[in-house]
Design a protein around this motif. Sequence first.
Motif, PDB file in Angstrom:
ATOM      1  N   GLN A 188       0.818  -1.220   0.000  1.00 28.87           N
ATOM      2  CA  GLN A 188       0.000   0.000   0.000  1.00 28.87           C
ATOM      3  C   GLN A 188       0.849   1.267   0.000  1.00 28.87           C
ATOM      4  O   GLN A 188       0.304   2.368   0.100  1.00 28.87           O
ATOM      5  CB  GLN A 188      -0.934  -0.002   1.229  1.00 28.87           C
ATOM      6  CG  GLN A 188      -1.969  -1.109   1.236  1.00 28.87           C
ATOM      7  CD  GLN A 188      -2.760  -1.169   2.546  1.00 28.87           C
ATOM      8  OE1 GLN A 188      -2.369  -0.547   3.554  1.00 28.87           O
ATOM      9  NE2 GLN A 188      -3.858  -1.901   2.526  1.00 28.87           N
ATOM     10  N   LYS A 189       2.192   1.086  -0.117  1.00 30.46           N
ATOM     11  CA  LYS A 189       3.126   2.212  -0.140  1.00 30.46           C
ATOM     12  C   LYS A 189       3.133   2.992   1.171  1.00 30.46           C
ATOM     13  O   LYS A 189       3.528   4.159   1.215  1.00 30.46           O
ATOM     14  CB  LYS A 189       2.787   3.177  -1.290  1.00 30.46           C
ATOM     15  CG  LYS A 189       2.669   2.528  -2.666  1.00 30.46           C
ATOM     16  CD  LYS A 189       3.961   1.876  -3.098  1.00 30.46           C
ATOM     17  CE  LYS A 189       3.850   1.318  -4.529  1.00 30.46           C
ATOM     18  NZ  LYS A 189       5.090   0.620  -4.957  1.00 30.46           N
ATOM     19  N   ARG A 190       2.673   2.349   2.237  1.00 29.91           N
ATOM     20  CA  ARG A 190       2.675   3.008   3.544  1.00 29.91           C
ATOM     21  C   ARG A 190       3.909   2.631   4.350  1.00 29.91           C
ATOM     22  O   ARG A 190       4.143   3.180   5.431  1.00 29.91           O
ATOM     23  CB  ARG A 190       1.398   2.622   4.314  1.00 29.91           C
ATOM     24  CG  ARG A 190       0.124   3.012   3.584  1.00 29.91           C
ATOM     25  CD  ARG A 190      -1.100   2.354   4.193  1.00 29.91           C
ATOM     26  NE  ARG A 190      -1.396   2.845   5.532  1.00 29.91           N
ATOM     27  CZ  ARG A 190      -2.347   2.336   6.329  1.00 29.91           C
ATOM     28  NH1 ARG A 190      -3.072   1.300   5.873  1.00 29.91           N
ATOM     29  NH2 ARG A 190      -2.556   2.834   7.515  1.00 29.91           N
ATOM     30  N   LEU A 191       4.687   1.666   3.842  1.00 26.62           N
ATOM     31  CA  LEU A 191       5.901   1.206   4.517  1.00 26.62           C
ATOM     32  C   LEU A 191       6.980   0.999   3.455  1.00 26.62           C
ATOM     33  O   LEU A 191       6.757   0.297   2.470  1.00 26.62           O
ATOM     34  CB  LEU A 191       5.627  -0.106   5.260  1.00 26.62           C
ATOM     35  CG  LEU A 191       6.819  -0.732   5.985  1.00 26.62           C
ATOM     36  CD1 LEU A 191       7.142   0.068   7.251  1.00 26.62           C
ATOM     37  CD2 LEU A 191       6.524  -2.193   6.350  1.00 26.62           C
ATOM     38  N   ALA A 192       8.128   1.620   3.683  1.00 21.45           N
ATOM     39  CA  ALA A 192       9.250   1.427   2.744  1.00 21.45           C
ATOM     40  C   ALA A 192       9.785   0.009   2.865  1.00 21.45           C
ATOM     41  O   ALA A 192       9.878  -0.540   3.971  1.00 21.45           O
ATOM     42  CB  ALA A 192      10.351   2.435   3.044  1.00 21.45           C
ATOM     43  N   ARG A 193      10.144  -0.583   1.734  1.00 21.52           N
ATOM     44  CA  ARG A 193      10.607  -1.979   1.752  1.00 21.52           C
ATOM     45  C   ARG A 193      11.951  -2.127   2.440  1.00 21.52           C
ATOM     46  O   ARG A 193      12.334  -3.236   2.807  1.00 21.52           O
ATOM     47  CB  ARG A 193      10.678  -2.525   0.326  1.00 21.52           C
ATOM     48  CG  ARG A 193       9.298  -2.730  -0.293  1.00 21.52           C
ATOM     49  CD  ARG A 193       9.347  -3.532  -1.571  1.00 21.52           C
ATOM     50  NE  ARG A 193       7.993  -3.846  -2.057  1.00 21.52           N
ATOM     51  CZ  ARG A 193       7.302  -4.894  -1.658  1.00 21.52           C
ATOM     52  NH1 ARG A 193       7.826  -5.740  -0.791  1.00 21.52           N
ATOM     53  NH2 ARG A 193       6.078  -5.114  -2.124  1.00 21.52           N
TER      54      ARG A 193
END
Length: 713
Positions: free
Chosen positions: A87-92
């Motif tokens: 969801q692009k809410r956490l950087a990988r």
Amino acid sequence: MATAAQKITLSSSRDIPFNKLVLSQSNVRRVKAGVSVDELAESIARRGLIQSLHVRPVLDADGVETGMFEVPAGGRRYRALELLAKQKRLARTTPVPCVVGDAASGILVDEVSLVENIERAPLHPLDQFRAFQAMRDKGMTEEAIAAAFFVGVNVVKQRLRLAAAAPSLLEVYAEDGMTLEQLMAFTVSEDHARQEQVWEAIRDSWQNEPWQIRRMLTETTVRASDKRALFVGSDVYEAAGGIVLRDLFQSDDGGWLQDVSLLDRLVAEKLRTEADQIGTEGWKWVEASLSAPYGVSHGMREIVGTPLDMTKEEQATRAGLQAELDRLTEQYEDADELPDEIDQRLGEIEAALEALDNRPMHYDPAEIAIAGVFVTIDSDGSLICDRGYVRPEDEAAIASDDDGNETGEAGLSEPSLAQAIRPVVVTMGGQPVPAEEEEDDGIKPLPERLVTELTAHRTLALRDAVAQNPRIAMTALLHKLVSDAFHHRAMSGVLEAQVRHIFFPAQAEELGDSMSVKSVDERNEHWKSRIPADDTALWDWLTGLDEENRLALLAHCVSYGVNALYERPNPYSGSGVSEYGLQLRFDQADRLARETGLDMVQVGWRPTVGNYLGRVTKTRILEAVREGAGERAAQLIDHMKKGDMAKEAERLLADSGWLPEPLRLADPDGVSGADLVDQDEGEATLPAFLTDEGDDEEPGESEDEEFTSIAAE
């Protein structure tokens, strides 16, 4: 030689970028039933990762670490982090706290994954209840708590209600001494003392089911489905300050109304309003009650009315409703089950048709003038009005008029006068309910129940005074015996000098705490502990008493026969007391009061809102303050509303020594016209506070209007 215990080495922890983690194929959690990764992801987004992941390095074919790590324990947390990354809410590359196990460990990855899931101790429900309560106490709203834990607001309310149970019951529940269902049942009431009483009663009983607990906690309440509650409406009851007990854990059919006295008062007020409205139709009497006793109309004649014709608008409305009913019935004739909206609409149409078909009745005005109405409440809370019943005495009055004889009721044939004299009688539990006082009314007669309560105070004080004066008690007894012997008032033979213990049919709440009650009870217990139970022993014991104790015991026994109570005179029956007998009772009570030196102020009676001031009109309140505290004091409160006026009057009269008429001592030299009112020739006179004559009569008022005022009180 003792062997040293081998020391345990714990796995190290470190932060590992999320893109270096992979879910282990040995993770035992495969079935996702009951597992919400979405909610866990939202929790991590709100609070962060509270618990680290357990990982092991991934080795290549040569046993060398590849830089990647598998996750055998913490699969749900890994999936939640993965969802946040998608969801692009956490950087990988976000570092993830991990406990790194030894890749060369002899413990299988499968074992680690299984242990991590099955050794997890679930939180005790009570801990969750208390945690919710702590958050609520720290300012979080129920809605905020529900949003934070992804549950409904009602769930939070339930948990908070459970946490608010009696602390002793929570401890029992924590120790598995009761089931969650039982604890839920206790939350019906917020009274901790009552909760504990019920638990003590059922804890060792076989009858300790949740339904039994609910029944015991609500046994003094009224269900919201009761016809009284439906008639008044729970919203009106709550607006008046009433409390509704609710069960948050199962359907409670609207709950339980806790304040029964408030509900009964609201029912009486609404019944009176409805009865007054019906009385404007011209009926001679309207009698309202919760339910009409069986056979209440026995011996009465029911007059026959004619239904009023429908207006053109009503006829058109009925035709339209009938057409719609026929159309819907035909349309859904073959349907196995009606849609909810169609079923509801059919019910509405049928109810509207029934209301139109139940036409109002038209009655002959001449018959309305002698007939009355019974008003009761149906089981669904609706009002039932049975109009058109003629009592036998009203038939007799009309028959006398037809014969040309004077009956004193000839004016009944005139609608205007008949309307003016008709009382509206509202009964609750067989007792009349006083009418609402008008703001600007005059000095009306005191309500009968109030007079009975006041004279109960005086009767009890007289008993105490007589018991403390043996000489006067002896005189009173001799007076009774001599009257029976020489005036032939006794109806039975041989002597049978008898003192009958008189009980009070009506009494104020504070009577039980009065000085007179305490004195009488203490004296009674003193003698009760000494008197032998055996009849022969009693005679011997009485014979051995000295003169002082014999007189004291005689005075105590005689005192129980003192009866200075007011009761409604009944000149038409052998039961009850006549007006002459009532006046004789009052005269003798005054004589006893003078002889014993009784002073109602000295025995502790004070005018309060409950025992007098809140029960009379504003005019009487001002009259009391004017007599007891002066004209200036009366002027200070004459602008107030009745409730505030009564409270302030209680303060002003607290130490004034003022007494209402029923508690005052009559003039020993006789009675004046201001004190007593002449009745018909041959009858005794009654005190002014029991009649209208002492009031300032308005021009044009008749005797009939005065009688109606008394009846309405």
